[in-house]
Design a protein around this motif. Structure first.
Motif, PDB file in Angstrom:
ATOM      1  N   ILE A 110      97.592 118.162  48.522  1.00  0.00           N
ATOM      2  CA  ILE A 110      98.711 118.606  49.372  1.00  0.00           C
ATOM      3  C   ILE A 110     100.060 118.092  48.846  1.00  0.00           C
ATOM      4  CG2 ILE A 110      99.732 118.446  51.678  1.00  0.00           C
ATOM      5  CD1 ILE A 110      96.838 118.259  52.763  1.00  0.00           C
ATOM      6  N   ILE A 111     100.109 116.781  48.594  1.00  0.00           N
ATOM      7  CA  ILE A 111     101.389 116.136  48.301  1.00  0.00           C
ATOM      8  C   ILE A 111     101.980 116.529  46.943  1.00  0.00           C
ATOM      9  CG2 ILE A 111     102.495 113.878  47.864  1.00  0.00           C
ATOM     10  CD1 ILE A 111     101.976 114.117  50.754  1.00  0.00           C
ATOM     11  N   LEU A 112     101.129 116.585  45.899  1.00  0.00           N
ATOM     12  CA  LEU A 112     101.671 116.822  44.557  1.00  0.00           C
ATOM     13  C   LEU A 112     102.457 118.129  44.434  1.00  0.00           C
ATOM     14  CD1 LEU A 112      98.820 115.398  42.287  1.00  0.00           C
ATOM     15  CD2 LEU A 112     101.079 114.421  42.707  1.00  0.00           C
ATOM     16  N   PRO A 113     101.880 119.275  44.837  1.00  0.00           N
ATOM     17  CA  PRO A 113     102.684 120.505  44.715  1.00  0.00           C
ATOM     18  C   PRO A 113     103.903 120.509  45.630  1.00  0.00           C
ATOM     19  CG  PRO A 113     100.531 120.982  45.697  1.00  0.00           C
ATOM     20  CD  PRO A 113     100.523 119.558  45.297  1.00  0.00           C
ATOM     21  N   LEU A 114     103.771 119.956  46.827  1.00  0.00           N
ATOM     22  CA  LEU A 114     104.910 119.904  47.757  1.00  0.00           C
ATOM     23  C   LEU A 114     106.045 119.088  47.160  1.00  0.00           C
ATOM     24  CD1 LEU A 114     103.469 119.412  51.370  1.00  0.00           C
ATOM     25  CD2 LEU A 114     104.639 121.401  50.431  1.00  0.00           C
ATOM     26  N   MET A 115     105.667 117.949  46.585  1.00  0.00           N
ATOM     27  CA  MET A 115     106.676 117.055  46.006  1.00  0.00           C
ATOM     28  C   MET A 115     107.389 117.745  44.833  1.00  0.00           C
ATOM     29  SD  MET A 115     105.880 113.295  44.496  1.00  0.00           S
ATOM     30  CE  MET A 115     105.271 113.887  42.919  1.00  0.00           C
TER      31      MET A 115
END
Lengths: 225, 112
Positions: free
Chosen positions: A88-93
């Protein structure tokens, strides 16, 4: 004064477990409930309180063996949680950082001379790392669910930890590469916008935090005997 | 029955025990012992990691509820777990048919 046999067993078991605090607490609560239930059953069969509690603990199994099985489950659960965060976090970041850059700085081409091809290669590779790492984490999560009963829990825990470490490692490598390449090309680009410098700092904090989670996954998975 | 012989079948036994019921850990253990006439001699602590494994596979779900004044985690089968149980039962029937053909009284091995 003494702690009784169930208290000692539960304390010993808890001291051997590593993982999410909530999950450890849940397992320990469940263990204590089970031992109290077993004690009640043995009391109904006519044993004394001491005998009933001792028998309940004996039936539960050697603490080292049970802790090992519990730990394998805790390690897989921790690995799963970390992979979810990564997915979740990696692409959002990455999307947030790129969106911020477009708003505050604009396209790289706007800075006079176009960047050399080696720089564009590193930039594109770095752009891909978050998506690839997130995809790998997602695939690992799906496979982990399908293979949950087919493969040994200890092996799955170690695989989850290895994938999490690898995913964070690749993202970290991509970020270090683009940072070094940008500094080599034009160090002033690194500090041309305060909001983007703050965004970069946040990205690094998140990557380091994910790295620590992945490291703890490995620690949880490798203390299993 | 020896624990090592049971381990490979523990998942199926747990799924069968939860068929149509919502039970907490010790109730599952009691049901297993009751249905086997006390022959299932497995450390009771091994049931809990197995239940978590089944939950991870999506075959059971669990909820905390207060039963008899004590906080308990109760488990029940999911539709996927129901299908897995069906598959386990079919596989077991096939297995016992084959083995019984060889080890049972009527096979050619029994006649030699």
């Amino acid at each position: 004064m003494g702690t009784d046999v169930i208290d000692r067993y539960v304390t010993d078991l808890g001291s051997r477990l590593q993982g999410s605090k909530k999950q450890v607490r849940d397992l320990i609560t469940e263990t204590r409930d089970s031992l109290e239930d077993a004690t009640e059953a043995h009391l109904e069969q006519g044993l004394t309180e001491t005998e009933a509690r001792k028998k309940a603990v004996e039936e539960f199994g050697p603490v080292k063996e049970i802790a090992n099985e519990y730990q394998a489950e805790l390690a897989v659960a921790y690995g799963t949680r970390t992979l979810i965060w990564l997915a979740i976090i990696l692409p959002l970041m990455h999307m947030a950082w790129e969106y911020g850059r477009m708003l505050l700085i604009g396209p790289w081409q706007d800075f006079g001379t176009p960047p050399p091809s080696w720089y564009l290669f590193i930039a594109k590779a770095n752009d891909l790392t978050s998506g690839v790492a997130s995809g790998v984490a997602l695939v690992a999560l799906v496979l982990g669910r399908i293979l949950a009963r087919k493969y040994d829990t200890k092996l799955l825990a170690k695989l989850a930890a290895a994938i999490a470490l690898l995913a964070v490692g690749v993202v970290l490598l991509g970020n270090v590469a683009i940072l070094v390449a940008t500094a080599h090309l034009d160090v002033s680009r690194l500090m041309q916008s305060l909001p983007m410098s703050i965004a970069s700092l946040i990205s690094w904090t998140v990557i380091i935090r994910l790295g620590l989670l992945a490291r703890r996954c490995l620690s949880c998975a490798t203390i299993v005997g | 029955m020896k624990p090592d012989a049971l381990r490979g079948h523990l998942d199926a036994l747990l799924l069968a025990t939860l068929d149509g019921k919502q039970l907490h850990g010790y109730a599952i253990i009691e049901a297993l012992q009751q249905h086997s006439g006390g022959a299932l001699d497995l450390p009771t602590g091994t049931v809990y990691p197995a239940l978590r494994r089944l939950e991870r596979a999506g075959h059971v779900t669990s909820d905390w509820s207060t039963v008899g004044g004590r906080k308990r985690r109760t488990y029940k089968l999911t539709p996927t777990g129901q299908k897995a149980l069906h598959a386990e039962r079919n596989a077991w029937r096939e297995f016992t048919t084959v083995i019984d053909g060889v080890l049972g009284g009527g096979g050619k091995w029994a006649q030699t």
